[in-house]
Design a protein around this motif. Sequence first.
Motif, PDB file in Angstrom:
ATOM      1  N   ASP A   1       0.849  -1.226   0.189  1.00 57.05           N
ATOM      2  CA  ASP A   1      -0.022   0.114  -0.017  1.00 57.05           C
ATOM      3  C   ASP A   1       0.834   1.338  -0.183  1.00 57.05           C
ATOM      4  OD1 ASP A   1      -2.231  -1.455  -0.127  1.00 57.05           O
ATOM      5  OD2 ASP A   1      -2.521  -1.396   2.088  1.00 57.05           O
ATOM      6  N   ALA A   2       1.956   1.318   0.764  1.00 56.05           N
ATOM      7  CA  ALA A   2       2.852   2.487   0.806  1.00 56.05           C
ATOM      8  C   ALA A   2       3.463   2.670  -0.440  1.00 56.05           C
ATOM      9  CB  ALA A   2       3.931   2.128   1.977  1.00 56.05           C
ATOM     10  N   GLU A   3       3.747   1.425  -1.178  1.00 53.52           N
ATOM     11  CA  GLU A   3       4.433   1.511  -2.296  1.00 53.52           C
ATOM     12  C   GLU A   3       3.698   2.215  -3.344  1.00 53.52           C
ATOM     13  OE1 GLU A   3       6.496  -1.383  -5.912  1.00 53.52           O
ATOM     14  OE2 GLU A   3       6.250  -2.060  -3.787  1.00 53.52           O
ATOM     15  N   LYS A   4       2.457   1.793  -3.478  1.00 56.85           N
ATOM     16  CA  LYS A   4       1.414   2.112  -4.605  1.00 56.85           C
ATOM     17  C   LYS A   4       1.267   3.785  -4.208  1.00 56.85           C
ATOM     18  CE  LYS A   4      -3.648   1.624  -5.905  1.00 56.85           C
ATOM     19  NZ  LYS A   4      -4.678   0.843  -5.722  1.00 56.85           N
ATOM     20  N   ALA A   5       0.943   4.157  -2.979  1.00 53.96           N
ATOM     21  CA  ALA A   5       0.570   5.600  -2.495  1.00 53.96           C
ATOM     22  C   ALA A   5       1.842   6.546  -3.321  1.00 53.96           C
ATOM     23  CB  ALA A   5       0.324   5.748  -1.033  1.00 53.96           C
TER      24      ALA A   5
ATOM     25  N   TYR B   1      -0.395   8.696   5.025  1.00 52.07           N
ATOM     26  CA  TYR B   1       0.327   9.956   4.974  1.00 52.07           C
ATOM     27  C   TYR B   1       0.824  10.290   3.656  1.00 52.07           C
ATOM     28  CZ  TYR B   1       4.634  12.696   5.547  1.00 52.07           C
ATOM     29  OH  TYR B   1       5.620  13.778   5.518  1.00 52.07           O
ATOM     30  N   LEU B   2       0.987   9.467   2.890  1.00 54.91           N
ATOM     31  CA  LEU B   2       1.293   9.715   1.498  1.00 54.91           C
ATOM     32  C   LEU B   2       0.042  10.007   0.650  1.00 54.91           C
ATOM     33  CD1 LEU B   2       3.733   6.731   0.930  1.00 54.91           C
ATOM     34  CD2 LEU B   2       4.626   9.441   1.276  1.00 54.91           C
ATOM     35  N   SER B   3      -0.889   9.308   0.660  1.00 50.40           N
ATOM     36  CA  SER B   3      -1.924   9.681  -0.339  1.00 50.40           C
ATOM     37  C   SER B   3      -2.895  10.728   0.263  1.00 50.40           C
ATOM     38  CB  SER B   3      -3.065   8.566  -0.230  1.00 50.40           C
ATOM     39  OG  SER B   3      -3.657   8.349   1.057  1.00 50.40           O
ATOM     40  N   GLU B   4      -2.728  11.392   1.438  1.00 50.79           N
ATOM     41  CA  GLU B   4      -3.427  12.557   1.643  1.00 50.79           C
ATOM     42  C   GLU B   4      -2.762  13.458   1.952  1.00 50.79           C
ATOM     43  OE1 GLU B   4      -5.801  11.697   5.461  1.00 50.79           O
ATOM     44  OE2 GLU B   4      -6.528   9.664   4.605  1.00 50.79           O
ATOM     45  N   LYS B   5      -1.453  13.368   1.629  1.00 45.45           N
ATOM     46  CA  LYS B   5      -0.188  14.525   1.485  1.00 45.45           C
ATOM     47  C   LYS B   5      -0.222  15.376   2.879  1.00 45.45           C
ATOM     48  CE  LYS B   5      -0.321  15.329  -3.612  1.00 45.45           C
ATOM     49  NZ  LYS B   5      -0.334  16.058  -4.611  1.00 45.45           N
ATOM     50  N   LEU B   6      -0.361  14.630   3.886  1.00 51.67           N
ATOM     51  CA  LEU B   6      -0.317  15.109   5.363  1.00 51.67           C
ATOM     52  C   LEU B   6       0.420  16.151   5.670  1.00 51.67           C
ATOM     53  CD1 LEU B   6      -1.581  11.937   7.389  1.00 51.67           C
ATOM     54  CD2 LEU B   6      -3.054  13.841   6.235  1.00 51.67           C
ATOM     55  N   TRP B   7       1.507  16.075   5.033  1.00 51.22           N
ATOM     56  CA  TRP B   7       2.577  17.208   5.556  1.00 51.22           C
ATOM     57  C   TRP B   7       2.407  18.411   5.019  1.00 51.22           C
ATOM     58  CZ3 TRP B   7       2.801  13.499   1.456  1.00 51.22           C
ATOM     59  CH2 TRP B   7       2.987  13.907   0.313  1.00 51.22           C
TER      60      TRP B   7
END
Length: 250
Positions: free
Chosen positions: A79-83, A120-126
């Motif tokens: 999932d992390a790789e896909k995002a 964190y990646l898909s929602e661009k939480l940074w």
Amino acid sequence: MHVVGEGGARGGPKVVHEVDQDKNSPLNNPIPVQERKCVREGESDKNDNNGTVTRETWMRRLKKAHERWPSYESDGNKDAEKAWFALSSEDREQASKMLNAYVAVCKRQGRTKFRVFANYLSEKLWEKLPANAASNGGSVELAKAYGKIWGVYRFADLLNPPNSMPKPPATIEGILNGGGEQAEAEKLRRLALYGWPRVVDMHNHAARRGGGLTVKGKLVPLADEFLQVRVGNDIWPERVNDFETVAFGL
């Protein structure tokens, strides 16, 4: 603050704030609402013939970033790789760069559990971090209202010379020119109100919203030197006197 009738056709409520006698008072103004260069992961990064970073390199960068995520041990790598690869190269770099700052802010807010890295990646939480979160090497801290770190930055500001005072209205000027205890009290009131506007903002934000502030981490170690003193205990008067000496030179 009062709620009164708006009047007119809609008749809805209207919020009205009490106004300080001194029109220059920051209490009459709204509370102000509280930096990002890419660093390569290492000399072993590989580029293709067109100068583009290879997928192998991006996978290695993903692994390094993922290992810094609090729930890494239980996360799903797929999932992390896909995002990760759904992001642009610029976003991947930002996600990695801002990761430590994001985790630090969340922990200061009391969070103990984190969702999977893919979120964190898909929602661009940074992107939800304060604008200055990348300053000081990405080291930021959330200073809770009235906490030790909050106190450090409050005193740091109070150690600076006070700002110049705005011209008082006629009524206040009369009191200041009159001399005596009332004039001295008014001088101190205005010094507290206008001398250190950032401190005033900190207090207003904490009192009205219960909010702290995000700060650069360089002064945070000084928080360990703070000692909690409860109101009314044996050393309370001494601590109050120390504060007045530091803040107002009394």
